[in-house]
Design a protein around this motif. Structure first.
Motif, PDB file in Angstrom:
ATOM      1  N   GLY A   9     -13.955  -3.082 -68.900  1.00  0.00           N
ATOM      2  CA  GLY A   9     -14.502  -2.486 -70.119  1.00  0.00           C
ATOM      3  C   GLY A   9     -15.945  -2.056 -69.932  1.00  0.00           C
ATOM      4  N   GLY A  11     -17.200   0.793 -69.417  1.00  0.00           N
ATOM      5  CA  GLY A  11     -17.521   2.179 -69.761  1.00  0.00           C
ATOM      6  C   GLY A  11     -18.299   2.341 -71.046  1.00  0.00           C
ATOM      7  N   GLY A  13     -20.401   0.211 -74.645  1.00  0.00           N
ATOM      8  CA  GLY A  13     -20.882  -0.966 -75.381  1.00  0.00           C
ATOM      9  C   GLY A  13     -21.422  -2.092 -74.520  1.00  0.00           C
ATOM     10  N   VAL A  32     -14.385  -0.933 -64.921  1.00  0.00           N
ATOM     11  CA  VAL A  32     -12.949  -0.678 -65.086  1.00  0.00           C
ATOM     12  C   VAL A  32     -12.667  -0.371 -66.552  1.00  0.00           C
ATOM     13  CG1 VAL A  32     -10.622  -1.578 -64.677  1.00  0.00           C
ATOM     14  CG2 VAL A  32     -12.543  -2.437 -63.298  1.00  0.00           C
ATOM     15  N   ARG A  34      -9.761   2.319 -69.244  1.00  0.00           N
ATOM     16  CA  ARG A  34      -8.562   3.179 -69.248  1.00  0.00           C
ATOM     17  C   ARG A  34      -8.888   4.661 -69.297  1.00  0.00           C
ATOM     18  NH1 ARG A  34      -6.104  -0.045 -74.247  1.00  0.00           N
ATOM     19  NH2 ARG A  34      -8.293   0.312 -74.782  1.00  0.00           N
ATOM     20  N   ARG A  35     -10.129   5.033 -69.675  1.00  0.00           N
ATOM     21  CA  ARG A  35     -10.454   6.464 -69.833  1.00  0.00           C
ATOM     22  C   ARG A  35     -11.412   6.912 -68.725  1.00  0.00           C
ATOM     23  NH1 ARG A  35     -12.865   6.057 -75.635  1.00  0.00           N
ATOM     24  NH2 ARG A  35     -13.396   4.057 -74.694  1.00  0.00           N
ATOM     25  N   ALA A  84     -10.275  -5.746 -77.508  1.00  0.00           N
ATOM     26  CA  ALA A  84     -10.329  -4.944 -78.729  1.00  0.00           C
ATOM     27  C   ALA A  84      -9.615  -5.681 -79.849  1.00  0.00           C
ATOM     28  CB  ALA A  84      -9.654  -3.592 -78.493  1.00  0.00           C
ATOM     29  N   SER A 112      -4.421  -7.345 -75.242  1.00  0.00           N
ATOM     30  CA  SER A 112      -5.732  -6.704 -75.158  1.00  0.00           C
ATOM     31  C   SER A 112      -6.861  -7.687 -74.832  1.00  0.00           C
ATOM     32  CB  SER A 112      -6.017  -5.997 -76.486  1.00  0.00           C
ATOM     33  OG  SER A 112      -7.217  -5.309 -76.409  1.00  0.00           O
ATOM     34  N   THR A 138     -15.231 -12.903 -72.198  1.00  0.00           N
ATOM     35  CA  THR A 138     -15.889 -12.472 -73.432  1.00  0.00           C
ATOM     36  C   THR A 138     -15.012 -12.800 -74.633  1.00  0.00           C
ATOM     37  OG1 THR A 138     -16.848 -10.670 -72.170  1.00  0.00           O
ATOM     38  CG2 THR A 138     -17.060 -10.558 -74.563  1.00  0.00           C
ATOM     39  N   SER A 139     -15.481 -13.755 -75.407  1.00  0.00           N
ATOM     40  CA  SER A 139     -14.764 -14.168 -76.618  1.00  0.00           C
ATOM     41  C   SER A 139     -15.371 -13.451 -77.820  1.00  0.00           C
ATOM     42  CB  SER A 139     -14.845 -15.688 -76.747  1.00  0.00           C
ATOM     43  OG  SER A 139     -14.216 -16.134 -77.910  1.00  0.00           O
ATOM     44  N   TYR A 183     -21.801 -10.342 -84.284  1.00  0.00           N
ATOM     45  CA  TYR A 183     -21.691  -8.902 -84.611  1.00  0.00           C
ATOM     46  C   TYR A 183     -22.614  -8.083 -83.715  1.00  0.00           C
ATOM     47  CZ  TYR A 183     -22.306  -4.660 -87.476  1.00  0.00           C
ATOM     48  OH  TYR A 183     -22.389  -3.357 -87.918  1.00  0.00           O
ATOM     49  N   VAL A 184     -22.031  -7.130 -82.985  1.00  0.00           N
ATOM     50  CA  VAL A 184     -22.802  -6.296 -82.054  1.00  0.00           C
ATOM     51  C   VAL A 184     -22.550  -4.823 -82.392  1.00  0.00           C
ATOM     52  CG1 VAL A 184     -23.122  -5.626 -79.640  1.00  0.00           C
ATOM     53  CG2 VAL A 184     -22.657  -8.024 -80.209  1.00  0.00           C
TER      54      VAL A 184
HETATM   55  N1  LIG Z   1     -18.908  -5.479 -80.925  1.00  0.00           N
HETATM   56  C1  LIG Z   1     -18.769  -6.671 -81.471  1.00  0.00           C
HETATM   57  O1  LIG Z   1     -19.220  -6.932 -82.600  1.00  0.00           O
HETATM   58  C2  LIG Z   1     -18.055  -7.766 -80.702  1.00  0.00           C
HETATM   59  C3  LIG Z   1     -18.145  -9.069 -81.228  1.00  0.00           C
HETATM   60  C4  LIG Z   1     -17.533 -10.119 -80.546  1.00  0.00           C
HETATM   61  C5  LIG Z   1     -16.841  -9.861 -79.393  1.00  0.00           C
HETATM   62  N2  LIG Z   1     -16.763  -8.581 -78.900  1.00  0.00           N
HETATM   63  C6  LIG Z   1     -16.009  -8.405 -77.640  1.00  0.00           C
HETATM   64  O2  LIG Z   1     -16.869  -7.829 -76.687  1.00  0.00           O
HETATM   65  C7  LIG Z   1     -16.097  -7.074 -75.744  1.00  0.00           C
HETATM   66  C8  LIG Z   1     -16.725  -5.685 -75.599  1.00  0.00           C
HETATM   67  O3  LIG Z   1     -16.657  -5.042 -76.865  1.00  0.00           O
HETATM   68  P1  LIG Z   1     -17.629  -3.868 -77.319  1.00  0.00           P
HETATM   69  O4  LIG Z   1     -18.233  -4.277 -78.608  1.00  0.00           O
HETATM   70  O5  LIG Z   1     -18.513  -3.434 -76.221  1.00  0.00           O
HETATM   71  O6  LIG Z   1     -16.556  -2.742 -77.695  1.00  0.00           O
HETATM   72  P2  LIG Z   1     -16.063  -1.433 -76.924  1.00  0.00           P
HETATM   73  O7  LIG Z   1     -17.176  -0.457 -76.827  1.00  0.00           O
HETATM   74  O8  LIG Z   1     -14.819  -1.010 -77.637  1.00  0.00           O
HETATM   75  O9  LIG Z   1     -15.717  -1.950 -75.461  1.00  0.00           O
HETATM   76  C9  LIG Z   1     -14.450  -2.373 -75.028  1.00  0.00           C
HETATM   77  C10 LIG Z   1     -14.202  -1.747 -73.672  1.00  0.00           C
HETATM   78  O10 LIG Z   1     -13.029  -2.305 -73.094  1.00  0.00           O
HETATM   79  C11 LIG Z   1     -12.239  -1.275 -72.553  1.00  0.00           C
HETATM   80  N3  LIG Z   1     -10.847  -1.738 -72.627  1.00  0.00           N
HETATM   81  C12 LIG Z   1     -10.187  -2.168 -73.724  1.00  0.00           C
HETATM   82  N4  LIG Z   1      -8.938  -2.524 -73.403  1.00  0.00           N
HETATM   83  C13 LIG Z   1      -8.805  -2.323 -72.063  1.00  0.00           C
HETATM   84  C14 LIG Z   1      -7.740  -2.496 -71.151  1.00  0.00           C
HETATM   85  N5  LIG Z   1      -6.543  -2.944 -71.542  1.00  0.00           N
HETATM   86  N6  LIG Z   1      -7.947  -2.191 -69.849  1.00  0.00           N
HETATM   87  C15 LIG Z   1      -9.169  -1.740 -69.431  1.00  0.00           C
HETATM   88  N7  LIG Z   1     -10.210  -1.561 -70.256  1.00  0.00           N
HETATM   89  C16 LIG Z   1     -10.025  -1.837 -71.567  1.00  0.00           C
HETATM   90  C17 LIG Z   1     -12.512  -0.043 -73.431  1.00  0.00           C
HETATM   91  O11 LIG Z   1     -12.369   1.176 -72.714  1.00  0.00           O
HETATM   92  P3  LIG Z   1     -10.994   2.019 -72.709  1.00  0.00           P
HETATM   93  O12 LIG Z   1     -10.555   2.131 -74.143  1.00  0.00           O
HETATM   94  O13 LIG Z   1     -11.371   3.317 -72.089  1.00  0.00           O
HETATM   95  O14 LIG Z   1     -10.047   1.227 -71.860  1.00  0.00           O
HETATM   96  C18 LIG Z   1     -14.000  -0.251 -73.754  1.00  0.00           C
HETATM   97  O15 LIG Z   1     -14.820   0.365 -72.768  1.00  0.00           O
HETATM   98  C19 LIG Z   1     -14.670  -7.066 -76.276  1.00  0.00           C
HETATM   99  O16 LIG Z   1     -13.926  -8.047 -75.587  1.00  0.00           O
HETATM  100  C20 LIG Z   1     -14.826  -7.452 -77.738  1.00  0.00           C
HETATM  101  O17 LIG Z   1     -13.678  -8.095 -78.236  1.00  0.00           O
HETATM  102  C21 LIG Z   1     -17.353  -7.542 -79.526  1.00  0.00           C
END
Ligand SMILES: NC(=O)c1ccc[n+]([C@@H]2O[C@H](COP(=O)([O-])OP(=O)(O)OC[C@H]3O[C@@H](n4cnc5c(N)ncnc54)[C@H](OP(=O)(O)O)[C@@H]3O)[C@@H](O)[C@H]2O)c1
Length: 247
Positions: A9, A11, A13, A32, A34-35, A84, A112, A138-139, A183-184
């Protein structure tokens, strides 16, 4: 030769920020996702130490592409960040919920958020540097507070997995820890689901009265992967601005 890190992930955030931090620390970083187009933009943003592998890490048939990219090099750091919240197909929940739909919703969130980490970690375990390798999962604050149904449950499942892994790998000198963000913003996580009211509620719930930023999580990764993290394993590290107190 530089040390090597893999960030799933990477790519967008939190993952992109973490990959950038690791590159700044001198790592070669394989991101790594998917896009392919998103990854290509991230490689430009991170710099020449980054390379990309396009793969769905919830799909066992696509994992070998990552293993191949690592090759014969020892892997110093694995950041399992891909994940996600997968909404239910029949939102609002329960409106017309057949068991098949419930099963689909739960499986999608476990694929996911759990399978992504379990499959990638399992495949890369033979490559991890021993002693010295570092694994991060990452939880989410949702694992502690609930509120997101199968996403909360899936993130909580990672905790048990990480603890077992830490026990298994401890005597080989490999640390395993969970980072649990609050929250991020500045990521794709909430897509079009966030409202101004939802944002404010989450900010108000913190003690520091601001949302987290991807760099806040990257800094926790910097600590865990650096010398300061050498004696830290089997821990859940909360990075949430105080929105959950002390657990
Ligand atoms: N933002 C928040 O508030 C928050 C809070 C707590 C935890 N988190 C956790 O933090 C992590 C990062 O989240 P983020 O906030 O940075 O959101 P994000 O921008 O949506 O990042 C998630 C990344 O994971 C990739 N991804 C998802 N499923 C995948 C798969 N099956 N195979 C390969 N890549 C995959 C996505 O890219 P593709 O779609 O191109 O594959 C994307 O780049 C996640 O695990 C999320 O649950 C986030």
């Amino acid at each position: 030769m530089s040390r090597l890190a893999v960030v799933s992930g990477g790519g967008t955030g939190i993952g992109r920020s973490t990959a950038g931090m690791l590159a700044g620390e001198g790592y070669d970083v394989i991101i790594v996702g998917r896009r392919a187009d998103v990854l290509a933009d991230a490689v430009k943003w991170i710099g020449p130490q980054a390379t990309a592998v396009t793969a769905d890490v919830a799909d066992p048939t696509q994992i070998p592409a990552v293993v191949e990219a690592v090759g014969a090099r020892p892997l110093d750091v694995l950041v399992n960040n891909a994940g996600a919240y997968v909404p239910s197909a029949d939102s609002p929940p329960g409106a017309d919920s057949t068991l098949d739909r419930v099963a689909e919703h739960w499986r999608a969130n476990f694929d996911s958020n759990v399978l992504t980490a379990v499959l990638l970690t399992t495949a890369l375990l033979p490559s991890l540097r021993r002693p010295g390798g570092r694994i991060i999962l990452t939880s989410s604050i949702a694992a502690q507070k609930g509120g997101c149904g199968p996403y909360s449950a899936a993130k909580a499942a990672l905790h048990g997995y990480a603890l077992d892994l830490a026990v298994d790998l401890g005597d080989e000198g490999v640390t395993v820890n969970v980072i649990s963000p609050g929250y991020v913003t500045d990521s794709e996580f909430f897509a079009d689901r966030m409202t101004p009211e939802g944002h404010q509620t989450r900010v108000d719930a913190t003690l520091l009265k601001r949302p987290g930023e991807p760099q806040d999580i990257a800094e926790a990764v910097r600590w865990l992967t650096g010398p300061g993290g050498a004696y830290v394993t089997a821990q859940i590290i909360n990075v949430n601005g105080g929105s959950v107190l002390g657990r």
